[in-house]
Design a protein around this motif. Structure first.
Motif, PDB file in Angstrom:
ATOM      1  N   ILE A  15      35.918  -4.172  22.755  1.00  0.00           N
ATOM      2  CA  ILE A  15      36.512  -5.462  23.124  1.00  0.00           C
ATOM      3  C   ILE A  15      36.575  -5.530  24.641  1.00  0.00           C
ATOM      4  O   ILE A  15      37.150  -4.642  25.282  1.00  0.00           O
ATOM      5  N   ILE A  16      35.994  -6.566  25.219  1.00  0.00           N
ATOM      6  CA  ILE A  16      36.077  -6.759  26.672  1.00  0.00           C
ATOM      7  C   ILE A  16      37.123  -7.825  26.955  1.00  0.00           C
ATOM      8  O   ILE A  16      36.951  -8.989  26.606  1.00  0.00           O
ATOM      9  N   VAL A 108      32.966  -7.540  21.120  1.00  0.00           N
ATOM     10  CA  VAL A 108      33.760  -8.775  21.143  1.00  0.00           C
ATOM     11  C   VAL A 108      34.039  -9.155  22.590  1.00  0.00           C
ATOM     12  O   VAL A 108      34.609  -8.358  23.348  1.00  0.00           O
ATOM     13  N   LEU A 109      33.645 -10.356  22.954  1.00  0.00           N
ATOM     14  CA  LEU A 109      33.874 -10.864  24.300  1.00  0.00           C
ATOM     15  C   LEU A 109      35.162 -11.692  24.299  1.00  0.00           C
ATOM     16  O   LEU A 109      35.254 -12.707  23.610  1.00  0.00           O
ATOM     17  N   ALA A 110      36.145 -11.224  25.056  1.00  0.00           N
ATOM     18  CA  ALA A 110      37.435 -11.910  25.169  1.00  0.00           C
ATOM     19  C   ALA A 110      37.848 -11.928  26.634  1.00  0.00           C
ATOM     20  O   ALA A 110      38.975 -11.603  26.995  1.00  0.00           O
ATOM     21  N   MET A 111      36.916 -12.325  27.485  1.00  0.00           N
ATOM     22  CA  MET A 111      37.081 -12.209  28.929  1.00  0.00           C
ATOM     23  C   MET A 111      37.810 -13.391  29.557  1.00  0.00           C
ATOM     24  O   MET A 111      38.021 -13.417  30.769  1.00  0.00           O
ATOM     25  N   GLY A 112      38.183 -14.363  28.735  1.00  0.00           N
ATOM     26  CA  GLY A 112      38.996 -15.464  29.235  1.00  0.00           C
ATOM     27  C   GLY A 112      38.244 -16.404  30.155  1.00  0.00           C
ATOM     28  O   GLY A 112      37.022 -16.558  30.064  1.00  0.00           O
ATOM     29  N   VAL A 304      35.980 -14.685  21.369  1.00  0.00           N
ATOM     30  CA  VAL A 304      37.227 -15.335  20.976  1.00  0.00           C
ATOM     31  C   VAL A 304      37.884 -15.963  22.199  1.00  0.00           C
ATOM     32  O   VAL A 304      37.599 -15.596  23.342  1.00  0.00           O
ATOM     33  N   GLY A 305      38.770 -16.916  21.950  1.00  0.00           N
ATOM     34  CA  GLY A 305      39.565 -17.497  23.020  1.00  0.00           C
ATOM     35  C   GLY A 305      38.788 -18.442  23.910  1.00  0.00           C
ATOM     36  O   GLY A 305      37.941 -19.215  23.448  1.00  0.00           O
ATOM     37  N   ASP A 306      39.066 -18.373  25.212  1.00  0.00           N
ATOM     38  CA  ASP A 306      38.486 -19.312  26.167  1.00  0.00           C
ATOM     39  C   ASP A 306      36.971 -19.257  26.213  1.00  0.00           C
ATOM     40  O   ASP A 306      36.323 -20.256  26.549  1.00  0.00           O
TER      41      ASP A 306
END
Length: 438
Positions: A15-16, A108-112, A304-306
């Motif tokens: 997860i990043i 999983v890219l969750a870098m915002g 996920v997210g932004d």
């Protein structure tokens, strides 16, 4: 060189990003028989909704940041690595980082997201963003130092420039910054700087649409505008800031405003990573994902997210880039990843809108819930309770509550400190601003 990670035989999920989405995903994944590697450039989780209180000297940075390793102290199947990530090689399933190569089975890219300046170079150079704790500290340093400088400034025009602030963006962040600044001007700053004439201090809030708090109800927008105007904020609705050279703001209508301070809260852009196919990105820079957050064109990369743009009938332009969609996506993706590993059926994501809220000042807030909309003192109490419960760690909750209680009783904040980090080998007047990090 490979990063030093144990080989356990478990599927490795990397997860990043340890924002709201990445953290929610990691916490849920720890319950399953997988190896989790959480990668972030900071060793802490940041509670972004309260950045403005750090910037306005209401809270210490440590009150809204929580160490990642403390969160996962009792989890044996998660490994935290603090390092920038430069690129991904999707053909051999590897990440390139400063500490070496990290292999993955699932990524999983969750870098915002970061600040969006819409290509305006002068604003990028001179305005103050507020997307990280360090940027919030920089903003606090800058605003407080300007008042110190104004004391010894003989020119009235220069004094006005040092004291006045233009806030760009009428979303919750811009509204909360403007309201807090206005309360400081009205109550706190005249006690700290009795030699200054605070009639010279102007606070402007620019919003390109015809109402503040876009995305909230019309009732919330109108009431929020009334609250800001009652505090002395000048609203410039339907106008945009087109340039800022460090001393003057230029609007799209040709107006010129004297200020040294522009707080840029006008938009966000998704962070990205090298190595992904161009076809995976939407026009707005977000990654196109399906109903289980799988990135278009890949079978082992999720977002996920932004960063994620999941199009549906209700959300044709993707979900709002806020905490709740990120958290909900992260929690469901944890279950779906384990279902994929076991070869079982996954569940499609469906966003449950829990509402939106914003605070303007003391006893002044607006709340939109799915079943109820209200404003004023009760909304302010609800806003405080919801945010207090969302902060990680009992100690942080207690510290924030004590600060809020003290501020409420005394009508004052006690954290107006100008932090001057030392730059070895350099002694310049601008060292007080060196905490700004892009």
């Amino acid at each position: 060189m490979f990063a030093n990670l144990p080989e356990t035989g478990q599927k490795r999920i990397v997860i990043i990003g340890a924002g709201f989405g990445g953290l929610a995903l990691a916490q849920k994944l720890c319950k399953y028989d997988v190896q989790v590697v959480l990668v972030d450039k900071n060793n802490y989780h940041q509670f972004q909704p309260l950045f403005y209180q750090v910037a306005m000297a209401g809270l210490e940075p440590s009150s809204i940041a929580f160490p990642l390793r403390k969160i996962f102290q009792h989890q044996k199947n998660i490994h935290v690595r603090i390092t920038p990530v430069h690129a991904v090689d999707t053909t051999i399933k590897q990440l390139k980082t400063d500490i070496g190569v990290i292999n993955y089975d699932y990524l999983v890219l969750a870098m915002g997201a970061d600040t969006n300046y819409y290509g305006m170079e002068n604003i990028m150079k001179n305005a103050m963003p507020m997307k990280t704790v360090s940027e919030a500290i920089y903003l606090r340093n800058r605003v407080l130092q300007n008042f110190e400088d104004a004391l010894s400034e003989p020119s009235e025009e220069e004094q006005e420039g040092l004291m006045s602030v233009v806030v760009v963006g009428g979303g919750p962040t811009g509204v909360e910054v403007s309201g807090t600044l206005a309360e400081m001007k009205n109550i706190i700053l005249p006690k700290d700087y009795p030699e200054l004439d605070f009639n010279k201090m102007k606070i402007y809030l620019f919003q390109s649409s015809n109402g503040i708090l876009p995305g909230m109800s019309e009732q919330a927008s109108e009431k929020g505008a009334d609250y800001l105007e009652s505090l002395g904020v000048t609203l410039r609705l339907g106008e945009r800031v087109s340039d800022f050279d460090g001393t003057h703001v230029i609007t799209n209508k040709g107006d010129k405003i004297r200020t040294n301070n522009v707080v840029w809260a006008a938009g966000v852009r998704s962070n990205s990573i090298d190595g992904l196919e161009a076809e995976s990105f939407a026009r707005n820079g977000r990654l196109m994902v399906n109903e289980i957050n799988l990135v278009k064109g890949y079978e082992d990369i999720f977002a996920v997210g932004d960063q994620a743009m999941m199009v549906s009938e209700k959300y044709p332009y993707g979900h709002p880039q806020m905490a709740q969609p990120a958290i909900q996506q992260g929690e469901l993706l944890a279950k779906n990843l384990y279902q994929l590993i076991k070869g079982e059926q996954t569940k499609a994501f469906e966003y449950k809108d829990l509402g939106a809220m914003a605070t303007v000042g003391r006893h002044l807030a607006v709340v939109d819930l799915p079943f109820w909309r209200f404003q004023g003192g009760f909304a302010w109490l609800v806003w405080m309770f919801v945010h207090l419960m969302a902060i990680l760690g009992l100690k942080n909750k207690v510290l924030v509550f004590i600060n809020w209680l003290w501020n409420y009783i005394t009508y004052d904040q006690s954290l107006r400190l100008i932090i001057k980090p030392k730059l070895f080998g350099k002694k310049t007047k601008t060292n007080i601003y060196s905490s700004k990090v892009n």
